[in-house]
Design an enzyme around this catalytic site. Structure first.
Site, PDB file in Angstrom:
ATOM      1  CE  LYS A   1      -1.948   3.241   3.080  1.00 47.18           C
ATOM      2  NZ  LYS A   1      -1.613   3.851   2.519  1.00 47.18           N
TER       3      LYS A   1
ATOM      4  N   PRO B   1      -6.444   4.119   7.207  1.00 46.67           N
ATOM      5  CG  PRO B   1      -7.580   5.911   7.981  1.00 46.67           C
ATOM      6  CD  PRO B   1      -5.980   5.219   7.693  1.00 46.67           C
TER       7      PRO B   1
ATOM      8  CB  VAL C   1      -5.838   0.118   2.118  1.00 44.61           C
ATOM      9  CG1 VAL C   1      -4.491  -1.092   1.173  1.00 44.61           C
ATOM     10  CG2 VAL C   1      -6.936   0.370   1.066  1.00 44.61           C
ATOM     11  N   GLY C   2      -4.268   0.302   5.144  1.00 40.71           N
ATOM     12  CA  GLY C   2      -3.375  -0.011   6.026  1.00 40.71           C
ATOM     13  C   GLY C   2      -3.552  -0.534   7.067  1.00 40.71           C
TER      14      GLY C   2
ATOM     15  CD  GLU D   1      12.833   3.865   8.341  1.00 40.30           C
ATOM     16  OE1 GLU D   1      12.243   4.797   9.310  1.00 40.30           O
ATOM     17  OE2 GLU D   1      12.815   4.172   7.423  1.00 40.30           O
TER      18      GLU D   1
ATOM     19  CB  CYS E   1      12.278   8.907   8.685  1.00 40.01           C
ATOM     20  SG  CYS E   1      13.291   7.732   7.779  1.00 40.01           S
TER      21      CYS E   1
ATOM     22  CD  GLU F   1       9.724  12.262  12.552  1.00 38.83           C
ATOM     23  OE1 GLU F   1       8.497  12.187  12.659  1.00 38.83           O
ATOM     24  OE2 GLU F   1      10.224  11.600  11.881  1.00 38.83           O
TER      25      GLU F   1
HETATM   26  P1  NDP Z   1       1.056   8.225   8.428  1.00 36.23           P
HETATM   27  O1  NDP Z   1       2.492   7.604   8.684  1.00 36.23           O
HETATM   28  O2  NDP Z   1       0.197   8.500   8.915  1.00 36.23           O
HETATM   29  O3  NDP Z   1       1.821   7.390   7.038  1.00 36.23           O
HETATM   30  C1  NDP Z   1       2.642   7.049   6.433  1.00 36.23           C
HETATM   31  C2  NDP Z   1       1.617   5.258   5.603  1.00 36.23           C
HETATM   32  O4  NDP Z   1       1.211   4.824   6.779  1.00 36.23           O
HETATM   33  C3  NDP Z   1       1.261   5.887   5.170  1.00 36.23           C
HETATM   34  O5  NDP Z   1       0.703   4.975   3.339  1.00 36.23           O
HETATM   35  C4  NDP Z   1      -0.586   5.551   5.386  1.00 36.23           C
HETATM   36  O6  NDP Z   1      -1.828   6.276   4.671  1.00 36.23           O
HETATM   37  C5  NDP Z   1      -0.306   4.821   6.459  1.00 36.23           C
HETATM   38  N1  NDP Z   1      -1.452   4.551   7.939  1.00 36.23           N
HETATM   39  C6  NDP Z   1      -1.890   5.596   8.676  1.00 36.23           C
HETATM   40  N2  NDP Z   1      -2.721   5.621   9.214  1.00 36.23           N
HETATM   41  C7  NDP Z   1      -1.959   4.149   8.902  1.00 36.23           C
HETATM   42  C8  NDP Z   1      -3.194   3.377  10.152  1.00 36.23           C
HETATM   43  N3  NDP Z   1      -3.809   3.330  10.944  1.00 36.23           N
HETATM   44  N4  NDP Z   1      -2.685   1.710   9.639  1.00 36.23           N
HETATM   45  C9  NDP Z   1      -1.901   1.773   8.863  1.00 36.23           C
HETATM   46  N5  NDP Z   1      -1.717   2.330   7.924  1.00 36.23           N
HETATM   47  C10 NDP Z   1      -1.888   3.351   8.237  1.00 36.23           C
HETATM   48  O7  NDP Z   1       2.908   9.498   8.062  1.00 36.23           O
HETATM   49  P2  NDP Z   1       2.044  11.356   8.018  1.00 36.23           P
HETATM   50  O8  NDP Z   1       1.571  11.362   6.256  1.00 36.23           O
HETATM   51  O9  NDP Z   1       0.771  11.372   8.758  1.00 36.23           O
HETATM   52  O10 NDP Z   1       2.474  12.182   7.986  1.00 36.23           O
HETATM   53  C11 NDP Z   1       2.967  12.693   9.018  1.00 36.23           C
HETATM   54  C12 NDP Z   1       3.696  12.801  10.486  1.00 36.23           C
HETATM   55  O11 NDP Z   1       4.214  10.956  10.452  1.00 36.23           O
HETATM   56  C13 NDP Z   1       5.415  13.581   9.703  1.00 36.23           C
HETATM   57  O12 NDP Z   1       5.149  14.702   9.902  1.00 36.23           O
HETATM   58  C14 NDP Z   1       6.349  12.792   9.835  1.00 36.23           C
HETATM   59  O13 NDP Z   1       7.069  13.162  11.540  1.00 36.23           O
HETATM   60  C15 NDP Z   1       6.084  11.517  10.304  1.00 36.23           C
HETATM   61  N6  NDP Z   1       6.557  10.395   9.011  1.00 36.23           N
HETATM   62  C16 NDP Z   1       7.313   9.587   8.872  1.00 36.23           C
HETATM   63  C17 NDP Z   1       8.141   8.941   8.396  1.00 36.23           C
HETATM   64  C18 NDP Z   1       9.001   8.514   8.316  1.00 36.23           C
HETATM   65  O14 NDP Z   1      10.141   8.154   6.905  1.00 36.23           O
HETATM   66  N7  NDP Z   1       9.634   7.376   9.312  1.00 36.23           N
HETATM   67  C19 NDP Z   1       7.121   8.835   7.051  1.00 36.23           C
HETATM   68  C20 NDP Z   1       6.027   9.458   6.795  1.00 36.23           C
HETATM   69  C21 NDP Z   1       5.596  10.923   8.077  1.00 36.23           C
HETATM   70  P3  NDP Z   1      -2.105   7.373   4.433  1.00 36.23           P
HETATM   71  O15 NDP Z   1      -1.980   7.334   2.907  1.00 36.23           O
HETATM   72  O16 NDP Z   1      -3.561   7.380   4.525  1.00 36.23           O
HETATM   73  O17 NDP Z   1      -1.420   8.324   4.361  1.00 36.23           O
END
Ligand code: NDP
Length: 471
Positions: free
Chosen positions: A170, A204, A206-207, A245, A279, A378
């Site tokens: 996903k 929320p 597909v994940g 990660e 990250c 972060e």
């Molecule tokens: P998210 O953690 O929400 O997104 C990362 C992935 O997880 C996306 O594919 C997202 O789906 C999915 N996801 C979100 N909620 C769930 C859930 N409940 N169950 C399963 N999968 C889920 O990051 P955000 O886009 O909200 O970013 C917010 C903050 O997160 C950033 O500002 C940063 O601080 C941190 N971040 C860190 C990253 C890293 O590389 N460690 C990468 C991205 C963000 P969807 O397509 O709906 O977004």
């Protein structure tokens, strides 16, 4: 405008059954450039069924066969570099030079490297009087973010299928288009149906369907610590293996004998690369208090090189942030920094200007202390926190004063001294002095930065079970 209404499962594009239409927005212009129809939990079911069916035959292939497929995918990515770079620039705003080199370049490297490693990997060995056999888990669920969208997918897919697993991916709902290109490349490489499957949709829906799915044996997630925690919770119901990660608040320690003219400009780069949406960004610059003024002066001078602009402009070093939501989040952190008493050395903008796009100009705060939000949380934007220390002991303690442990940096006059301090930093990857980024070194977090390692041989082992055959 192009609307993508299908997901990729069992070697074919199939209409998605979700109801939501997810817009893909260019953060440089606020223009909607495409729409993707969301998948649903039943699309995940179908993808998982295809992956399960493909697993026995795929896991029985030889490492050489799998390496040949991986090599073909790497070549396909290389051949489409320019197109993928443009796609990612438009989806999440990274400048074209960066998109070519990193956003499109790293995924090709991951597939090529996985091919090379799997060709010589010892899947069997004798240990403790037993035959140790490394076997794939089965079906891997991969959930990826938007900041290095294709790189994060590739790190999971390349090593998972190299190990003999099949996958259901996903991508982030904000950056789905690059994953379509990958699916096309994989299709053209002739990977057997069901080995690679792709379902679009929100976290929320597909994940969570992936994280909790009883037909998935391992879930590999990259993203925020908040969502990672939720994935871990859902995965625990079926006791599936979880690789996470997550976020970071990584320190960059400058020791008192370091060459500041080298360390400080490099520190800006390490903090602001990809507009700070990394990250492992080294976002806390920990410096001797006696050198604070000198560090600030060099930092402000060096910051002039970080031109903010449209991704297509050749002079652009930092593009917009990935979305308006991310812009608001980052500006909120800058407001917090000011409110909580950090000293603005550069920037300090707290409101978006009235031009289109999710632009945020770089900010440097100094005299940042442990109580401040910008020391702890972060930010994921071009914001650097300078934190002064009085003794080396305090510098190390300050570096480790975080719930995270993803990365770190150390600058000293000699590599020996830097290495000694690097050993004391509780993080998964620490670079010293002018070390260049190493895409194949193990990558992953201590503490709340995650569980497991990606990339290189450790990235392959992440996707392998251990079986002991005794007697
Ligand atoms: P998210 O953690 O929400 O997104 C990362 C992935 O997880 C996306 O594919 C997202 O789906 C999915 N996801 C979100 N909620 C769930 C859930 N409940 N169950 C399963 N999968 C889920 O990051 P955000 O886009 O909200 O970013 C917010 C903050 O997160 C950033 O500002 C940063 O601080 C941190 N971040 C860190 C990253 C890293 O590389 N460690 C990468 C991205 C963000 P969807 O397509 O709906 O977004």
């Amino acid at each position: 405008m192009k609307r993508y209404d299908s997901h990729y499962a069992n070697g074919a594009w199939m209409p998605s059954t979700g109801t939501a239409v997810l817009p893909v927005t260019d953060p440089a212009t606020d223009e909607v450039i495409a729409e993707v129809v969301s998948g649903s939990a039943s699309d995940v079911d179908r993808a998982v069924a295809a992956a399960r069916e493909a697993f026995p035959a795929w896991s029985a292939t030889s490492a050489e066969e799998r390496a040949a497929y991986l090599g073909a995918i790497a070549q396909g990515l290389v051949d489409r570099t320019e197109e993928i770079a443009i796609t990612i620039s438009r989806e999440m705003g990274s400048p074209m030079w960066f998109s070519r080199m990193v956003q499109a370049g790293l995924p090709a490297n991951s597939f090529a490297k996985a091919a090379e490693i799997v060709s010589t990997f010892a899947f069997e060995s004798e240990r403790h009087g037993a035959r140790i056999v490394r076997e794939p888990y089965g079906v891997v669920g991969a959930i990826a973010p938007w900041n290095y969208p294709l790189h994060q997918i590739a790190l999971k897919v390349a090593y998972a299928i190299a190990a003999g697993n099949t996958v259901v991916v996903k991508p982030s709902e904000t950056t789905p288009l690059n994953a379509i290109a990958l699916a096309e490349i994989i299709d053209a490489a002739g990977l057997p149906p069901g080995v690679f499957n792709l379902v679009f949709g929100t976290g929320p829906e597909v994940g969570e369907a992936i994280a909790g799915h009883p037909g998935i044996d391992l879930v590999s997630f990259t993203g925020s610590t908040r969502a990672g925690r939720r994935v871990g919770e859902l995965a625990s119901a079926t006791v599936k293996r979880v690789a996470l990660e997550l976020g970071g608040k990584s320190p960059n320690v400058v020791l008192d004998d370091a060459d500041l003219t080298l360390a400080v400009p490099a520190a800006l780069q390490a903090a602001w690369i990809n507009s700070g949406q990394t990250c492992s960004a080294l976002t806390r610059l920990i410096v001797p208090r006696s050198k604070l003024a000198e560090v600030e002066t060099i930092a402000v001078e060096a910051a002039a090189a970080f031109t903010v602009g449209a991704p297509q402009e050749e002079t652009t070093v930092l593009g917009p942030l990935s979305s308006r939501a991310q812009q608001e989040r980052v500006l909120g952190f800058v407001r917090k920094g000011i409110d909580e008493g950090a000293r603005v050395v550069l920037g300090g903008e707290t409101e978006p200007d009235d031009t289109p796009g999710a632009y945020v100009r770089p900010t440097i705060f100094s005299d940042v202390t442990r109580e401040m939000t910008i020391h702890r949380e972060e930010i994921f934007g071009p914001v650097l926190a300078i934190e002064p220390y009085d003794t080396e002991e305090e510098a190390v303690e300050l570096a480790n004063d975080t719930i995270y442990g993803l990365a770190g940096g150390v600058w000293a006059a000699t590599p020996e001294r830097a290495r000694e301090v690097a050993r004391r930093i509780r993080a998964g990857q620490v670079s010293i002095n002018e070390a260049e980024f190493n895409a194949d070194a193990p990558f992953g977090g201590y503490k709340q930065s995650g569980v497991g390692r990606e990339a290189g041989e450790f990235g392959l082992e992440e996707f392998l079970e251990i079986k002991a055959i005794i007697g």
